[in-house]
Design a protein around this motif. Sequence first.
Motif, PDB file in Angstrom:
ATOM      1  N   ARG A  17       0.843  -1.193   0.000  1.00 48.53           N
ATOM      2  CA  ARG A  17       0.000   0.000   0.000  1.00 48.53           C
ATOM      3  C   ARG A  17       0.883   1.249   0.000  1.00 48.53           C
ATOM      4  O   ARG A  17       1.870   1.280   0.723  1.00 48.53           O
ATOM      5  CB  ARG A  17      -0.878   0.039   1.246  1.00 48.53           C
ATOM      6  N   LEU A  20       0.357   6.771   3.541  1.00 52.47           N
ATOM      7  CA  LEU A  20      -0.855   7.578   3.626  1.00 52.47           C
ATOM      8  C   LEU A  20      -0.588   9.072   3.472  1.00 52.47           C
ATOM      9  O   LEU A  20      -1.228   9.750   2.671  1.00 52.47           O
ATOM     10  CB  LEU A  20      -1.561   7.305   4.953  1.00 52.47           C
ATOM     11  N   THR A  23       0.174  10.645   0.110  1.00 48.53           N
ATOM     12  CA  THR A  23      -1.016  10.542  -0.742  1.00 48.53           C
ATOM     13  C   THR A  23      -2.031  11.616  -0.381  1.00 48.53           C
ATOM     14  O   THR A  23      -2.590  12.282  -1.259  1.00 48.53           O
ATOM     15  CB  THR A  23      -1.656   9.153  -0.573  1.00 48.53           C
ATOM     16  N   LEU A  24      -2.242  11.779   0.933  1.00 47.97           N
ATOM     17  CA  LEU A  24      -3.181  12.823   1.365  1.00 47.97           C
ATOM     18  C   LEU A  24      -2.669  14.198   0.950  1.00 47.97           C
ATOM     19  O   LEU A  24      -3.441  15.066   0.538  1.00 47.97           O
ATOM     20  CB  LEU A  24      -3.375  12.779   2.887  1.00 47.97           C
ATOM     21  N   ASP A 245     -14.132  -0.462   9.686  1.00 50.99           N
ATOM     22  CA  ASP A 245     -13.201  -1.554   9.380  1.00 50.99           C
ATOM     23  C   ASP A 245     -13.673  -2.849  10.022  1.00 50.99           C
ATOM     24  O   ASP A 245     -13.665  -3.908   9.392  1.00 50.99           O
ATOM     25  CB  ASP A 245     -11.794  -1.228   9.890  1.00 50.99           C
ATOM     26  N   ARG A 298      -9.940   3.227  -3.125  1.00 45.59           N
ATOM     27  CA  ARG A 298      -9.742   1.898  -2.545  1.00 45.59           C
ATOM     28  C   ARG A 298      -8.712   1.099  -3.345  1.00 45.59           C
ATOM     29  O   ARG A 298      -7.886   0.388  -2.786  1.00 45.59           O
ATOM     30  CB  ARG A 298     -11.080   1.159  -2.499  1.00 45.59           C
ATOM     31  N   LEU A 301      -5.324   2.944  -2.223  1.00 43.95           N
ATOM     32  CA  LEU A 301      -4.853   2.901  -0.833  1.00 43.95           C
ATOM     33  C   LEU A 301      -5.272   1.641  -0.084  1.00 43.95           C
ATOM     34  O   LEU A 301      -4.820   1.411   1.025  1.00 43.95           O
ATOM     35  CB  LEU A 301      -5.403   4.110  -0.065  1.00 43.95           C
ATOM     36  N   ARG A 306      -9.639   4.075   7.765  1.00 45.13           N
ATOM     37  CA  ARG A 306      -8.912   5.210   8.327  1.00 45.13           C
ATOM     38  C   ARG A 306      -8.041   5.874   7.279  1.00 45.13           C
ATOM     39  O   ARG A 306      -7.745   7.042   7.341  1.00 45.13           O
ATOM     40  CB  ARG A 306      -8.034   4.774   9.488  1.00 45.13           C
ATOM     41  N   ARG A 307      -7.608   5.093   6.310  1.00 45.53           N
ATOM     42  CA  ARG A 307      -6.844   5.653   5.198  1.00 45.53           C
ATOM     43  C   ARG A 307      -7.796   6.136   4.117  1.00 45.53           C
ATOM     44  O   ARG A 307      -7.593   7.181   3.495  1.00 45.53           O
ATOM     45  CB  ARG A 307      -5.913   4.588   4.624  1.00 45.53           C
ATOM     46  N   ALA A 311      -8.919  10.392   2.383  1.00 46.63           N
ATOM     47  CA  ALA A 311      -8.540  10.521   0.971  1.00 46.63           C
ATOM     48  C   ALA A 311      -9.776  10.712   0.099  1.00 46.63           C
ATOM     49  O   ALA A 311      -9.777  11.531  -0.830  1.00 46.63           O
ATOM     50  CB  ALA A 311      -7.753   9.284   0.529  1.00 46.63           C
TER      51      ALA A 311
ATOM     52  N   GLU B  94      -3.389  -5.599   7.614  1.00 50.67           N
ATOM     53  CA  GLU B  94      -4.485  -4.687   7.968  1.00 50.67           C
ATOM     54  C   GLU B  94      -5.476  -5.357   8.920  1.00 50.67           C
ATOM     55  O   GLU B  94      -5.941  -4.740   9.878  1.00 50.67           O
ATOM     56  CB  GLU B  94      -5.199  -4.190   6.703  1.00 50.67           C
TER      57      GLU B  94
END
Lengths: 363, 273
Positions: A17, A20, A23-24, A245, A298, A301, A306-307, A311, B94
């Motif tokens: 991945r 974060l 990317t943000l 999640d 999706r 990331l 939460r990620r 975004a 994850e």
Amino acid sequence: MSVEVSSMGIGGPAVRRPPLFPTLGLLAAAAVVAVLVALSTGGVAVPLDRTLSHLAQAVGLPGTPLSARDLAVLTTLRLPRIVLAAAVGVTLGVAGASLQAIFRNPLADPGLVGVSSGAALAGAVTMILGVSGFGLAARGLSLATLLPVMAFLGALSATVLILVLARREGRCSATDMLLAGIAVNALGGAGIGLCSYLGDDQALRQMTFWMMGGFGGAAWAQIGPVLALMVVAAVGLMANARRLDLYALGERDAFLLGLDPHRFAVRTVLLVALGVGAAVAVSGLIGFVGLVVPHMIRLWLGPAHRRLLPAVALAGAALMILADTAARTIAAPADVPVGLLLGAVGAPVFLGLLRSRAGRLAV
Amino acid sequence: MLHTEQVSVTAGRARLIDGVSVALAPGRMLAILGPNGAGKSTLLSVLSGERAPTAGRVRLDGQDLHALPAHHLARRRALVTQHPSAGFAFSVDEVMDIATEIAPLGAAERRRLIADSLRAADAEGLRSRLLPQLSGGERQRVAFARALAQLAAGQRRGTRTATPYLLLDEPTASLDPAHQHHLLRAARAWVGSRGGGCAVILHDMTLAARYCDDGLLLAGGRMVWTGAMADLPVPALEGVFGTRFARLPSPDGDGWIYAATGHPPLDNTDNNS
């Protein structure tokens, strides 16, 4: 004693991945660029360098202020529209991502499954009957106040109906959900048709343009309360990320890991209905943002909320601001409804997703 | 202690379990045995608090299990289900993150705890793979690792002395023979090092005899036999499963090897007692 394990197996390649925060940062930069482009585009040309120069002198740096007319164009015409577009983009994106986790299906979208059409039907009824139809004129209620409330109730009823229709053994299959969505959309369409039939010319025109979806005529005074509702919904949904999640693992696993899944689903659906109801009330039907934006993010990331949610919020805002800017410039001086524009672009993208390997992977 | 008092579960007309009393004690491992449809999974689901019994009680340290909130239960017990979920395309890492979030931990501690759990389940090599792309056995190992990580995180948060409980529903069903032993050895080691209690549904009597202290034999929702695994009576086994069992001393010298021969049981053992 240790058993040999390899990374071969049938499991396919390892995923990596992207980090974060970069990317943000990238998405935030895109949103800022979108705002600047939107500010400097339009009938009255206010070049970007002059806007920046004005901003510079406003904070004490060397620069020249804009003329009073240009400044008024920016702050009373373009800025409220940009803010509204951003809020709707954030709300629809985050609401879409949340619905997808609740339905445990990446094809759930407020427009596709009928949440928006529930809001639209309630809005249409409100517009046709008018404030007087509800006997509320005497209490000083305006259409602008009543519309979000009614749209929220409409969105909520549609969501509950879909959940009831499509749920089997705690799961909503793609087929059941889309079928339920078709039914609810058809019901909404019939109701809206009836409203059009009953409405007078003026109400009909108002309703038709409203439903095409757009941010035309956005003014600070009018958008204030709706903005507040959207902020509440979006913040509430973003604060849910960790629990989303858990929920996305399945209701059973969610409970085993400490979440009360039923209460959580109800609360999330209420927030989605609140946000979508407010968005539809102020900007009509704008489809595909809630589907396409979370889906793209999706793939990039991964599904961890939460990620995903921050975004999606940034990307939704940037996309909506740019789409609105395009909508008001491609046929200027005409203002093409942004809902039509996004529909025309979004529908083929959705079809592509349905067919793609990527679309199946994220299920 | 986690125990049931005369619990029954009915679904419609069917009695899934009927008046079963069982106790999970710290430091002990219980094998739940019985033919398909005997109510083993239902019993485990009741012990996890997921399913409320229609009669009888489930208690955790004297408290009614169903009075405890879900987030409290999550720190005390983990259930590895028969069909671990694979919804969204989460990576193994994850999922491990999500499972350990039942307690606020420092990033370094969380990483260590996840690494330890994955190592114990022999799933380290799967860390960056996507859940839906794992094979059945790989998914089962990840589910086991997830349960270990969940309880480790719960123990960090809760009082250190509170006993954690690990409930395993046929955890070895899709595993190769080496991994079957590996997983049960890891569960045994967890019981030893954490002082936890463990209940495991098994169909392989050899594994049950090798790794479990106690046994519970169910048939038709009722308890047929319970006691120390070393005393498991072959006639009861044969009566419940309707097939003859051979019990041989293990050539390695530890415990017994049980084998179902497929022949009908000898006539004098053809009852359920």
